[in-house]
Design an enzyme around this catalytic site. Sequence first.
Site, PDB file in Angstrom:
ATOM      1  N   HIS A  63       0.960  -1.111  -0.152  1.00  0.00           N
ATOM      2  CA  HIS A  63       0.290  -0.579   0.063  1.00  0.00           C
ATOM      3  C   HIS A  63       0.930   1.587  -0.515  1.00  0.00           C
ATOM      4  O   HIS A  63       0.622   1.649  -0.607  1.00  0.00           O
ATOM      5  CB  HIS A  63      -1.065  -0.333   0.990  1.00  0.00           C
ATOM      6  CG  HIS A  63      -1.517   0.924   1.666  1.00  0.00           C
ATOM      7  ND1 HIS A  63      -2.809   1.329   0.967  1.00  0.00           N
ATOM      8  CD2 HIS A  63      -1.661   2.433   1.553  1.00  0.00           C
ATOM      9  CE1 HIS A  63      -3.583   2.841   1.275  1.00  0.00           C
ATOM     10  NE2 HIS A  63      -2.348   3.379   1.533  1.00  0.00           N
ATOM     11  N   GLU A  64       2.027   1.500   0.857  1.00  0.00           N
ATOM     12  CA  GLU A  64       2.979   2.390   0.790  1.00  0.00           C
ATOM     13  C   GLU A  64       3.792   2.535  -0.437  1.00  0.00           C
ATOM     14  O   GLU A  64       3.356   3.978  -0.952  1.00  0.00           O
ATOM     15  CB  GLU A  64       3.895   2.246   2.900  1.00  0.00           C
ATOM     16  CG  GLU A  64       2.640   2.490   3.698  1.00  0.00           C
ATOM     17  CD  GLU A  64       2.242   4.033   3.757  1.00  0.00           C
ATOM     18  OE1 GLU A  64       2.014   4.546   3.022  1.00  0.00           O
ATOM     19  OE2 GLU A  64       0.977   3.176   4.216  1.00  0.00           O
ATOM     20  N   HIS A 123       2.014   4.901  -2.884  1.00  0.00           N
ATOM     21  CA  HIS A 123       2.171   5.544  -2.328  1.00  0.00           C
ATOM     22  C   HIS A 123       3.727   6.378  -2.871  1.00  0.00           C
ATOM     23  O   HIS A 123       3.653   7.532  -3.638  1.00  0.00           O
ATOM     24  CB  HIS A 123       1.845   6.402  -1.367  1.00  0.00           C
ATOM     25  CG  HIS A 123       0.890   6.628  -1.255  1.00  0.00           C
ATOM     26  ND1 HIS A 123      -0.497   6.929  -1.961  1.00  0.00           N
ATOM     27  CD2 HIS A 123       0.158   5.891   0.645  1.00  0.00           C
ATOM     28  CE1 HIS A 123      -1.730   6.237  -0.785  1.00  0.00           C
ATOM     29  NE2 HIS A 123      -1.178   6.138   0.406  1.00  0.00           N
TER      30      HIS A 123
END
Length: 438
Positions: A21-22, A25
Amino acid sequence: MAYLVGVLVFVVGIALSIALHEIGHLAPAKRFGVKCTQYMIGFGPTLWSTRRGETEYGVKAIPLGGYVRMVGMFPPQPGKRARADTTGRFGLLIEQARHDSAQEIGDELPERLFYTKPVWQKLVVMLGGPTMNLVIAVVLLTVWLCGIGLTAQTTTLKSVSQCILPVSAPADATCGADSRPAPAAQAGLKPGDTITSINGVRTTSWSQMQKAIRSGAGQPLTLGIERAGQALTIRATPQLDARNQLDADGNPVLDADGNPVLTKVGFLGVTPASTYQRQSVTDVPGVVWDGLTATAGVVLQIPSKMVGVVQSIGGGERDPNGPISVVGVGRLAGEVTSSSDTTTTDMVVQLLSLLVSLNMALFVFNLIPLLPLDGGHVAGALWEGVRRRWAQARGAADPGPVDVARALPLAYGVACVLLGFSAVLIFADVVNPVRLGG
């Protein structure tokens, strides 16, 4: 040991989900030139970290999320710094955040700052995390559906009842002296028998067989049986009994209070064995959509469901369809792998199901348009785009980036609510957990 293996698999799965998920980003932010100083899994004290270039990568003590620190999240506010007697506590909070952001920016070039990026790049960066969770869910779901398959009931008998028990009887209920014998047992049917035909009509599915039994009360049925490679013929007469009313998909019909609706139908006393049937890749999008809509429904009901969770802490009944924490899901993973009557394939499927549900929940939850969630930043970027288009249409000056810092009081409020919900759910999952089978 088997329980710990299940918990470990889930912990690794959720850690990878958060890490990816990170990365969702981090990767586009770096691609667009934003300076990223930290990539962290977890919160609180740092357990381990290493620096690669300008970014510190690490793991923190509380594994309940993660973050990427991007320089320039808050645009500078022109004018003098606020005073306590003119802005109040919230105003000082906002100004302090702006000041800390300005200190972090230092002499950094404007093109390295997040707030200077065009709207579309901000959207790509902030949607990258939830999108990564969706991709994980789709990949795992595709492996599950196309590599293993969905369970389907067959015409092979898993069990044969010795007597007719009420539909509301518990799973471990036994026959009593006054219990009526079940027609299947009387006729000589045995577990492992495969029903090949009914009244001369070839049976190809459990639903076809079920309809023939339920509609055949009091009428002798001629059953073609395959037992240990031998073909047999058995006659059995279903008895009229109160059973669950079923809808077109074979699911029990519920009344307004959520209780099963009963109806008089033929009862034989057999349950089908199940097998896994692989699905086509073209079935995956429909299953993904159904999963996302169901997850969204659960997320929207979390505030109302929390009342029941709080009541369950005091000894009330825990709603098996209510929200649970990562601790509760970890316990379920342990129960899956330690169950004595679960096959290896069943374990893999149920662990995949937990990880798919987790990533769908992360995708949907992070799209809620409230800070500090990703959806809050997405909403801010969209509002920035609308303001700029509107100013351009009127021939007015560019209003500049949205001042995200002004929403910090709301963000802290939302964070406190989420932390409160998490604490309550974790405590409930310790004292009154949701268990497999209810």
